[in-house]
Motif scaffolding. Sequence first.
Motif: not given
Length: 244
Positions: A40-44, A190-202, A239-244
């Motif tokens: 039931p959770f949104p996909a990333a 994320t595909q380059n083994h990181g997470t943009p801070p705005a995406l993480l916060r969202c 829960i709404k998936a983030c789109r950043i």
Amino acid sequence: MSGVTKKEIGLLSALLLSLAGCDGSEPLIARETRKVDTGPFPAADRPVATIVSSRWSTEEARDRVNESERVMQLAEIRPGMTVADIGAGEGYYTIRLARAVGANGRVVAQDIMPEVRDQLAQRVIRERLNNVSVRLGEPADPKLPANSFDRVMMVHMYHEIGAPYEFLWRLRPSLKADGQVVVVDANRPTQNHGTPPALLRCEFAAVGYRQTAFIETPNAGGYLAMFQPSGERPEPGAIKACRI
């Protein structure tokens, strides 16, 4: 290096540079990526990095730049705390967290790879770390006991979580009333083994967390962010998936 041309040396150097691990650089050894049913959770709505070996550098090299010491200082790790080390790998942080929380504290080291969990358990026994226990988690569920942790550490592994909304939702009850999640990652896709801070916060906000700190940490390969539960935990379908 007799018989090797300059061109071949250059190619070898480039290859070695590409084999730095998930420290905020590039992966060392790709491991199996497990498919996750989000239910039931949104996909990333972003790529998920391949799980890699934690052996990106020697522990001595990491200590020379005071990586763990700085991260634990910023995360306010203190004696007597109970701390979870998620994606513990070979135990770089587990061992140092055990020393930091002391005999009256507790560290739970978790990994989703059975062979990695078993190797870490052997190290814990070998080093006689009586305040450490080792557990096997699941890709979408850390499998941690409720109301137990002052800090949950997620160091250079968040981008490998295939179902972040479910994972964070199931993680939330494990925190004590004033407990916080500590994420260390690199500021890149994320595909380059990181997470943009705005995406993480969202993504954290979508599951009912608020950010309490954000600090650049070059010696740990990127940044450190801290989050605390805020308000009610949302229903999975809300829960709404983030789109950043």
